[in-house]
Design an enzyme around this catalytic site. Structure first.
Site, PDB file in Angstrom:
ATOM      1  N   ARG A   5     -54.197 -79.257-117.259  1.00 43.18           N
ATOM      2  CA  ARG A   5     -54.650 -79.338-118.376  1.00 43.18           C
ATOM      3  C   ARG A   5     -55.978 -79.588-118.518  1.00 43.18           C
ATOM      4  NH1 ARG A   5     -50.083 -79.287-122.257  1.00 43.18           N
ATOM      5  NH2 ARG A   5     -48.355 -78.947-121.029  1.00 43.18           N
ATOM      6  N   TYR A  52     -50.874 -74.178-101.543  1.00 45.29           N
ATOM      7  CA  TYR A  52     -51.277 -73.814-102.889  1.00 45.29           C
ATOM      8  C   TYR A  52     -52.605 -73.013-102.956  1.00 45.29           C
ATOM      9  CZ  TYR A  52     -47.652 -76.416-105.461  1.00 45.29           C
ATOM     10  OH  TYR A  52     -46.481 -76.747-105.828  1.00 45.29           O
ATOM     11  N   HIS A 106     -52.593 -80.611-102.013  1.00 45.60           N
ATOM     12  CA  HIS A 106     -52.336 -79.555-103.043  1.00 45.60           C
ATOM     13  C   HIS A 106     -53.197 -80.031-104.328  1.00 45.60           C
ATOM     14  CE1 HIS A 106     -49.556 -77.996-100.081  1.00 45.60           C
ATOM     15  NE2 HIS A 106     -48.481 -78.864-100.811  1.00 45.60           N
TER      16      HIS A 106
END
Ligand SMILES: NC(=O)C1=CN([C@@H]2O[C@H](COP(=O)(O)OP(=O)(O)OC[C@H]3O[C@@H](n4cnc5c(N)ncnc54)[C@H](OP(=O)(O)O)[C@@H]3O)[C@@H](O)[C@H]2O)C=CC1
Ligand SMILES: O=C1O[C@H](COP(=O)(O)O)[C@@H](O)[C@H](O)[C@H]1O
EC number: 1.1.1.49
Length: 503
Positions: A353, A184, A245
């Protein structure tokens, strides 16, 4: 002679050795990545490749195994044959010395007995890590070139086993020779986090507990274990995705500004923020395990986790997990960092987010919605900022809209390399910026080991959720309780981006 360096050393040959060359990771990721780097002339010249595994394979067979993942265009055929001509393969066991002696002879032959730099990629199950690394150290090290070892996760299964592995590796290699891969860290939008944060005044000055209500980091996959649950059942989703990750993403979102972009300055800051995180508690978690959907269109969709013949029949291994982490420092005290990940869900998605707080002293009759900065890692790299605007026209109504940076539109002709391409190239260049340092790993296990042991010791049963759903319903409630608001009122009018990999 010591030949360590961050640049390719003139004409010194490089040899890339793939342990576990007959395996899944090698055929799906490592060989394709090496081919793409070779195709794009990104590797130092000359570089040769040597596979090693127990199976007796010819290069022709290896080539056949990898074929469907290599994505070769018609006009690249000649170069593709050139690539395979640079490959050798040695069959041998992982525990004895003989195979490694043969391998070393083969490497010397490929290097014309010259000084050479060697990279060893361990695409292997953890059960053979120890013996393979001992054999590499005793038999296969380049005597005057540099040597670098790439290690794949899992880096242990808890704090004790991870420390044992770290201590073992530290006895054999210097930290500068070790590249612990978390793929990642090779993704475009994960690498972009530092620029977004530290290259934009408008964001850096609001990136704190005074402005941000909560942070939600999500990983979703729309498929289950597909008959390969054996490995997964031993580890579960927390070890598979959350502890590595998602925690890596969290540390890049939450860390303080490093003094420079030097890999150690960045990793120092990541360790510092991890140290401020309390160990995860069961009350702050939701665990799930998928069951088959009887209405599913495919056999896979109808198959629950426990129906997988390679999975223990009464397994409590979670295939979904939500965990709320608390960072006890001046910047983040009181801001929940919610990590969510799961298999067999309704879509493929990885995103961050950042949800801002409500506007204080609202004058719009309660119609304002929270600002949200969404960083979509995949599919279709995008950064969009959800904000309020006056509805256009002869009205004074307000509505939710977005400032939209969709890569597919803004960077039409850019080539976004696969994560492994960036990371393997970094190893050739000697850059450890996007690799995990041993102290980061230690902190990651400190946060997750107590909860993993508790779940296992007390056989905590995960909640059932249906294949293809959004996961256990309780997860949404947990988000709400942790100051993440979902109103369902936002409407996106554009077309959805597509994955950024354009091979
Ligand atoms: N540049 C681009 O390509 C852009 C694309 N868009 C697209 O627009 C769409 C909507 O944007 P988005 O920001 O996601 O809008 P929303 O704020 O409406 O969020 C939608 C997400 O909320 C989650 N959700 C659904 N139901 C609930 C619930 N009951 N409680 C809590 N969460 C819920 C779902 O994700 P989950 O299941 O993960 O919880 C869903 O994907 C997306 O498809 C997005 O990709 C928007 C802007 C720019
Ligand atoms: O490390 C892992 O990641 C993959 C998902 O990777 P992505 O790049 O396709 O998002 C996941 O499927 C696997 O279980 C896990 O071990």
């Amino acid at each position: 002679m010591v030949c360590e360096g961050t640049h390719f050393d003139g004409k010194i040959p490089h040899t890339f050795v793939i342990f576990g060359a007959s395996g899944d990771l090698a055929k799906k990721k490592i060989y394709p990545t090496l081919w793409w780097l070779y195709r794009d002339d990104l590797l130092p010249k000359p570089t040769k490749f040597c596979g090693y595994a127990r199976s007796k394979l010819s290069i022709a067979k290896l080539k056949e195994n990898c074929k469907q993942y290599m994505k070769v265009q018609a006009h690249e055929q000649t170069k593709y044959e050139e690539f395979w001509a640079l490959n050798e393969y040695v069959a041998g066991s992982y525990d004895g010395r003989t195979g490694f002696e043969l391998l070393n002879q083969q490497l010397e032959l490929m290097e014309n007995r010259n000084k050479a730099n060697r990279i060893f990629y361990l695409a292997l199950p953890p059960s053979v890590f120890e013996e393979v690394t001992v054999n590499i150290k005793q038999i296969c090290m380049s005597v005057c070139g540099w040597n670098r070892v790439i290690v794949e996760k899992p880096f242990g299964r808890d704090d004790v086993s991870s420390k044992a592995l770290s201590d073992h590796l530290a006895r054999l290699f210097d930290e500068e020779q070790l590249y612990r891969i978390d793929h990642y860290l090779g993704k475009e939008m994960v690498q972009n986090l530092m620029t977004i944060r530290f290259g934009n005044k408008i964001l850096s000055s609001t990136w704190n507990r005074e402005n941000i209500a909560s942070v939600l980091i999500t990983f979703k996959e729309p498929f289950g274990t597909q008959g390969r649950g054996g490995y997964f059942d031993e580890f579960g989703i927390i070890r598979d995705v959350m502890q590595n990750h998602l925690l890596q993403i969290l540390s890049l979102v939450a860390m303080e500004k490093p003094v420079s972009c030097h890999p150690d300055d960045i990793r120092d800051e990541k360790v510092k923020v991890l140290k401020s995180i309390e160990a995860l508690q069961l009350d702050d978690m939701v665990l799930g395990q998928y069951v088959g959907n009887p209405q599913g269109k495919t056999e896979d969709e109808r198959t629950g986790y426990l129906d997988d013949p390679t999975v223990n029949k009464d397994s409590s291994t979670p295939t979904y997990a939500l965990g709320v982490l608390k960072i006890n420092n001046e910047r983040w005290q009181g801001v929940p960092f919610i990590l969510r990940c799961g298999k067999a869900l309704n879509e493929r998605k990885a995103e961050v987010r950042i949800q801002y707080q409500d506007v204080p002293g609202d004058i719009f009759e309660g119609n304002t919605k929270r600002n949200e900065l969404v960083i979509r890692v995949q599919p279709g790299e995008a950064l969009y900022f959800k904000m309020m605007t006056k509805s256009p026209g002869i009205t004074f109504d307000i509505e939710e809209t977005e400032l939209d940076l969709t890569y597919e539109h803004r960077y039409k002709d850019s080539y976004l390399p696969d994560a492994y391409e960036r990371l393997i190239l970094d190893v050739f260049c000697g850059s450890q910026m996007h690799f995990v340092r041993s102290d980061e790993l230690r902190e990651a296990w400190r946060i997750f080991t107590p909860i993993l042991h508790r779940i296992e010791k007390d056989h905590i049963r995960p909640l059932s959720y249906q294949y293809g759903s959004r996961g256990p319903k309780l997860a949404d409630r947990k988000c709400e309780e942790n100051n993440f608001q979902y109103s369902g009122s936002y409407k996106w009018h554009g077309s959805k981006g597509t994955s950024g990999t354009n091979h």
